[in-house]
Design a protein around this motif. Structure first.
Motif, mmCIF file in Angstrom:
data_model
loop_
_atom_site.group_PDB
_atom_site.id
_atom_site.type_symbol
_atom_site.label_atom_id
_atom_site.label_comp_id
_atom_site.label_asym_id
_atom_site.label_seq_id
_atom_site.Cartn_x
_atom_site.Cartn_y
_atom_site.Cartn_z
ATOM 1 N N ASN A 152 0.834 -1.204 0.000
ATOM 2 C CA ASN A 152 0.000 0.000 0.000
ATOM 3 C C ASN A 152 0.868 1.253 0.000
ATOM 4 O OD1 ASN A 152 -2.374 1.491 -0.058
ATOM 5 N ND2 ASN A 152 -2.493 1.603 2.180
ATOM 6 N N ALA A 153 1.861 1.248 -0.882
ATOM 7 C CA ALA A 153 2.809 2.364 -0.970
ATOM 8 C C ALA A 153 2.443 3.244 -2.159
ATOM 9 C CB ALA A 153 4.226 1.837 -1.139
ATOM 10 N N PRO A 154 2.097 4.496 -1.934
ATOM 11 C CA PRO A 154 1.809 5.396 -3.050
ATOM 12 C C PRO A 154 3.055 5.587 -3.909
ATOM 13 C CG PRO A 154 2.040 6.641 -1.026
ATOM 14 C CD PRO A 154 2.063 5.191 -0.637
ATOM 15 N N VAL A 155 2.838 5.744 -5.209
ATOM 16 C CA VAL A 155 3.935 5.773 -6.173
ATOM 17 C C VAL A 155 4.071 7.152 -6.788
ATOM 18 C CG1 VAL A 155 4.758 4.818 -8.378
ATOM 19 C CG2 VAL A 155 3.664 3.318 -6.690
ATOM 20 N N VAL A 156 5.321 7.578 -6.946
ATOM 21 C CA VAL A 156 5.660 8.750 -7.752
ATOM 22 C C VAL A 156 6.502 8.243 -8.917
ATOM 23 C CG1 VAL A 156 6.945 10.920 -7.830
ATOM 24 C CG2 VAL A 156 5.540 10.366 -5.829
ATOM 25 N N LEU A 157 6.115 8.612 -10.127
ATOM 26 C CA LEU A 157 6.755 8.095 -11.333
ATOM 27 C C LEU A 157 7.746 9.112 -11.874
ATOM 28 C CD1 LEU A 157 6.641 5.590 -13.201
ATOM 29 C CD2 LEU A 157 4.959 6.817 -14.585
ATOM 30 N N VAL A 158 8.982 8.649 -12.140
ATOM 31 C CA VAL A 158 10.049 9.519 -12.648
ATOM 32 C C VAL A 158 10.291 9.218 -14.126
ATOM 33 C CG1 VAL A 158 12.490 10.166 -12.440
ATOM 34 C CG2 VAL A 158 11.145 9.663 -10.385
ATOM 35 N N GLY A 159 10.316 10.279 -14.951
ATOM 36 C CA GLY A 159 10.682 10.158 -16.356
ATOM 37 C C GLY A 159 11.936 10.953 -16.640
ATOM 38 N N ASP A 160 12.650 10.555 -17.682
ATOM 39 C CA ASP A 160 13.947 11.169 -18.020
ATOM 40 C C ASP A 160 13.807 11.951 -19.318
ATOM 41 O OD1 ASP A 160 16.528 11.769 -18.778
ATOM 42 O OD2 ASP A 160 17.216 9.691 -18.900
ATOM 43 N N ILE A 161 13.841 13.288 -19.212
ATOM 44 C CA ILE A 161 13.694 14.125 -20.397
ATOM 45 C C ILE A 161 14.983 14.190 -21.215
ATOM 46 C CG2 ILE A 161 14.347 16.324 -19.319
ATOM 47 C CD1 ILE A 161 11.997 17.608 -20.850
ATOM 48 N N ASP A 162 16.116 13.847 -20.604
ATOM 49 C CA ASP A 162 17.409 13.969 -21.288
ATOM 50 C C ASP A 162 17.502 13.031 -22.488
ATOM 51 O OD1 ASP A 162 20.006 15.228 -21.351
ATOM 52 O OD2 ASP A 162 20.853 13.335 -20.700
ATOM 53 N N ARG A 163 16.839 11.889 -22.415
ATOM 54 C CA ARG A 163 16.892 10.922 -23.512
ATOM 55 C C ARG A 163 15.794 11.189 -24.546
ATOM 56 N NH1 ARG A 163 16.187 5.223 -20.812
ATOM 57 N NH2 ARG A 163 17.653 6.154 -19.363
ATOM 58 N N GLY A 164 14.918 12.171 -24.283
ATOM 59 C CA GLY A 164 13.857 12.517 -25.230
ATOM 60 C C GLY A 164 12.605 11.677 -25.025
ATOM 61 N N GLY A 165 11.462 12.219 -25.430
ATOM 62 C CA GLY A 165 10.212 11.468 -25.384
ATOM 63 C C GLY A 165 9.591 11.309 -24.023
ATOM 64 N N VAL A 166 9.862 12.237 -23.095
ATOM 65 C CA VAL A 166 9.382 12.038 -21.730
ATOM 66 C C VAL A 166 7.866 12.126 -21.631
ATOM 67 C CG1 VAL A 166 9.525 14.455 -20.939
ATOM 68 C CG2 VAL A 166 9.905 12.580 -19.314
ATOM 69 N N ILE A 167 7.234 12.937 -22.484
ATOM 70 C CA ILE A 167 5.770 13.016 -22.444
ATOM 71 C C ILE A 167 5.173 11.655 -22.789
ATOM 72 C CG2 ILE A 167 3.736 14.091 -23.484
ATOM 73 C CD1 ILE A 167 5.425 16.631 -23.877
ATOM 74 N N ALA A 168 5.705 11.044 -23.853
ATOM 75 C CA ALA A 168 5.221 9.722 -24.241
ATOM 76 C C ALA A 168 5.558 8.674 -23.180
ATOM 77 C CB ALA A 168 5.826 9.327 -25.578
ATOM 78 N N GLN A 169 6.730 8.811 -22.532
ATOM 79 C CA GLN A 169 7.095 7.864 -21.476
ATOM 80 C C GLN A 169 6.021 7.839 -20.385
ATOM 81 O OE1 GLN A 169 10.959 8.675 -19.702
ATOM 82 N NE2 GLN A 169 11.799 9.303 -21.671
ATOM 83 N N LEU A 170 5.676 9.009 -19.887
ATOM 84 C CA LEU A 170 4.767 9.104 -18.742
ATOM 85 C C LEU A 170 3.319 8.812 -19.130
ATOM 86 C CD1 LEU A 170 6.536 12.188 -17.178
ATOM 87 C CD2 LEU A 170 6.231 10.008 -16.011
ATOM 88 N N VAL A 171 2.878 9.428 -20.198
ATOM 89 C CA VAL A 171 1.506 9.174 -20.641
ATOM 90 C C VAL A 171 1.363 7.718 -21.095
ATOM 91 C CG1 VAL A 171 -0.280 9.820 -22.312
ATOM 92 C CG2 VAL A 171 1.136 11.592 -21.244
ATOM 93 N N GLY A 172 2.406 7.188 -21.722
ATOM 94 C CA GLY A 172 2.381 5.798 -22.162
ATOM 95 C C GLY A 172 2.291 4.830 -20.997
ATOM 96 N N CYS A 173 2.961 5.134 -19.906
ATOM 97 C CA CYS A 173 2.853 4.276 -18.714
ATOM 98 C C CYS A 173 1.408 4.210 -18.240
ATOM 99 C CB CYS A 173 3.748 4.797 -17.594
ATOM 100 S SG CYS A 173 5.467 4.281 -17.719
ATOM 101 N N LYS A 174 0.749 5.353 -18.191
ATOM 102 C CA LYS A 174 -0.661 5.371 -17.756
ATOM 103 C C LYS A 174 -1.516 4.536 -18.711
ATOM 104 C CE LYS A 174 -4.424 6.673 -15.586
ATOM 105 N NZ LYS A 174 -4.859 8.075 -15.465
ATOM 106 N N ALA A 175 -1.199 4.609 -20.008
ATOM 107 C CA ALA A 175 -2.006 3.916 -21.007
ATOM 108 C C ALA A 175 -1.911 2.399 -20.888
ATOM 109 C CB ALA A 175 -1.589 4.358 -22.402
ATOM 110 N N VAL A 176 -0.728 1.873 -20.553
ATOM 111 C CA VAL A 176 -0.549 0.419 -20.577
ATOM 112 C C VAL A 176 -0.752 -0.241 -19.220
ATOM 113 C CG1 VAL A 176 1.038 0.594 -22.520
ATOM 114 C CG2 VAL A 176 1.959 0.446 -20.203
ATOM 115 N N PHE A 206 0.361 19.165 -19.817
ATOM 116 C CA PHE A 206 -0.229 18.131 -20.663
ATOM 117 C C PHE A 206 -0.158 16.765 -19.986
ATOM 118 C CE2 PHE A 206 0.051 14.826 -23.884
ATOM 119 C CZ PHE A 206 -1.023 15.138 -24.722
ATOM 120 N N ILE A 207 1.009 16.438 -19.392
ATOM 121 C CA ILE A 207 1.153 15.145 -18.713
ATOM 122 C C ILE A 207 0.148 15.036 -17.570
ATOM 123 C CG2 ILE A 207 2.698 13.676 -17.357
ATOM 124 C CD1 ILE A 207 5.048 15.060 -18.925
ATOM 125 N N ALA A 208 0.047 16.095 -16.768
ATOM 126 C CA ALA A 208 -0.878 16.083 -15.634
ATOM 127 C C ALA A 208 -2.322 15.918 -16.111
ATOM 128 C CB ALA A 208 -0.719 17.372 -14.821
#
Length: 480
Positions: A152-176, A206-208
């Protein structure tokens, strides 16, 4: 729980920075990683081993590292799968597919370790492994959402913008993600940003909007991260040597390199030009010293060294009067032969060593895990470090040991001409006195670097960085 959109997004550093920040606020904080995969490990005070990243996080929390902080550690051994370390001790070996059947058996130990840390702490900061969205590994998961749901541990998700595509990384995680898993995520952090932060305001919004998660921080790239021990060898493979003035020390990057943070203090010395030699490159002819580093699969790495032709380069280096230092697995490679009668690294077998030291090694099922102090005999300098190895080494050159431990035990060997040396002790160069004496021995000038102090100063800077760019008050509100 800090999870990531992938590996190397900065989860380990975020946990370390938050740990130091919350400790500085007066809280009792403990780091925890249910399952880690790394050949960069540390010896704990309770006589086990955990991932190096968790040892660093313990240091950030001003705690002694404990096996409970990383109850399951997987140490890759190439084609032989991974060695499974459970609460600091070897539990066996498993191939990737077979390991899926291990996870239900490991889960009780993971939850017991977590419960112990909870009982001792005001706040436990948990680090996930790899990507939160590895839905192919979700069954019986103990590393990411499976653990979060169980604890029962709340999660904070970290994305890496340095490698590019961070919006898709985070939104994609929610999608799958499964809806119940996605519901565990309370917020997100975008890490490793460079440039004008205002240019990403729309991206954060947009991510939020698309995920429903709180935006908890846009974290600029932390340049001083290179001063801290890395969790795995991924970054080493991508590094390109920045040449500098100084004595050249060359290190061949073997496939199963282990405990490579041994090299960090040398890299930090201004008078040392440390060169990590990638596959396909030659060992530099101008090197004063070649270091053969630790290895999780010594016989396989010895074969890889020969495939690269580095054994030929090494002999030419020795003929030119160069020095060689083997650490742990590298020490074993320098001898006449390595025997594995119990199949500790896979198949039962024997390998011819490089023959640069008159010693032989037999791999055994007994693993030595201990912190050591003593004196480096050739350099007449005190040292501290740790042993982490399977295997016993003996032979005529052991009559010239490198180290004498407190209590009288000796370790290591020197060749008769004093130019080839090896030992099992890791962490030597972090000791300022030992490092200075060793650099003098190879003709390099030591600086006034206080290495251990610099690690703590960097952790303090990382904590300030997290306080400045992450809403850590919101993290405390989120914590259950």
């Amino acid at each position: 729980m800090i999870q990531g959109t992938g590996s190397d997004v900065g989860k380990s550093l975020v946990v370390a920075g938050l740990a130091r920040a919350f400790v500085n606020r007066g809280l009792r904080v403990a780091p925890f990683k249910p399952q880690n995969m790394s050949n960069n490990a540390a010896v704990t005070e309770d006589g086990g081993e955990i991932g190096r990243a968790q040892a660093l996080q313990a240091r950030a929390a001003r705690l002694a590292p404990s096996v409970d902080m990383n109850p399951v550690l997987l140490k890759p051994q190439g084609a032989n799968g991974s060695q499974v370390i459970l609460r600091g001790a070897i539990a066996g070996q498993a191939k990737a597919r077979d390991y899926q059947d291990w996870k239900p058996r490991l889960k009780p130990a993971v939850m017991e370790s977590f419960a112990r840390l909870k009982a001792q702490s005001d706040l436990v900061i948990v680090e996930g492994a790899g990507s939160a969205a590895e839905i192919n590994l979700r069954a019986n998961d103990i590393a990411n959402m499976g653990f979060a749901r169980e604890a029962n541990a709340p999660v904070v998700l970290v994305g890496d913008i340095d490698r590019g595509g961070v919006i898709a990384q985070l939104v994609g995680c929610k999608a799958v993600l499964d809806a119940e898993d996605a519901a565990m995520i309370e917020g997100f952090i975008v890490n490793k940003f460079r440039g004008d932060a205002s240019l990403f305001d729309e991206g954060m919004h947009f991510i939020a909007q698309r995920t429903g998660w709180r935006a908890l921080g846009l974290v600029p790239y932390f340049d001083a991260a290179s001063r801290l021990p890395a969790e795995d060898a991924f970054g080493l493979r991508a590094q390109r040597n920045a040449r500098k003035q100084g004595v050249v020390v060359a290190v061949p990057l073997l496939p199963h390199i282990a405990n490579f943070d041994d090299l960090d203090p040398l890299k930090a010395e201004p008078g040392v030009d440390l060169r990590l030699v990638q596959p396909g490159e030659l060992l530099p002819a101008d090197a004063a010293l070649v270091i053969l580093p630790g290895s999780k699969a010594t016989m396989a790495d010895l074969a890889a060294l020969r495939r690269e032709g580095w054994d030929i380069d090494l002999r030419a280096h020795v003929r030119r009067g160069g020095r060689v230092f083997g650490i742990c697995g590298g020490y074993q490679m320098l001898g006449r032969a390595i025997r594995d009668p119990q199949g500790m690294e896979g198949d039962v077998g024997r390998a011819e060593g490089l023959g640069l030291l008159d010693v032989d090694t037999t791999l055994t099922d007994k693993k030595t895990l201990t912190r050591v102090t003593g004196r480096a005999l050739p350099f007449d300098a005190p040292f501290h470090g740790y042993e982490m190895h399977v295997g016993e080494t003996s032979g005529p050159d052991c009559a010239r040991p490198l180290f004498r431990f407190e209590g009288g035990r000796a370790d290591g060997a020197f060749s008769h001409d004093g130019r080839i040396m090896g030992a099992y002790v890791h962490g030597l160069f972090a000791d300022d006195a030992m490092r200075a004496a060793f650099l003098n021995f190879i003709g390099a000038e030591a600086s006034a670097l206080r290495f251990e102090t610099s690690i703590d100063e960097t952790l303090d800077a990382l904590a300030t960085h997290c306080e400045t760019h992450i809403d850590i008050d919101a993290l405390l509100e989120i914590a259950r």
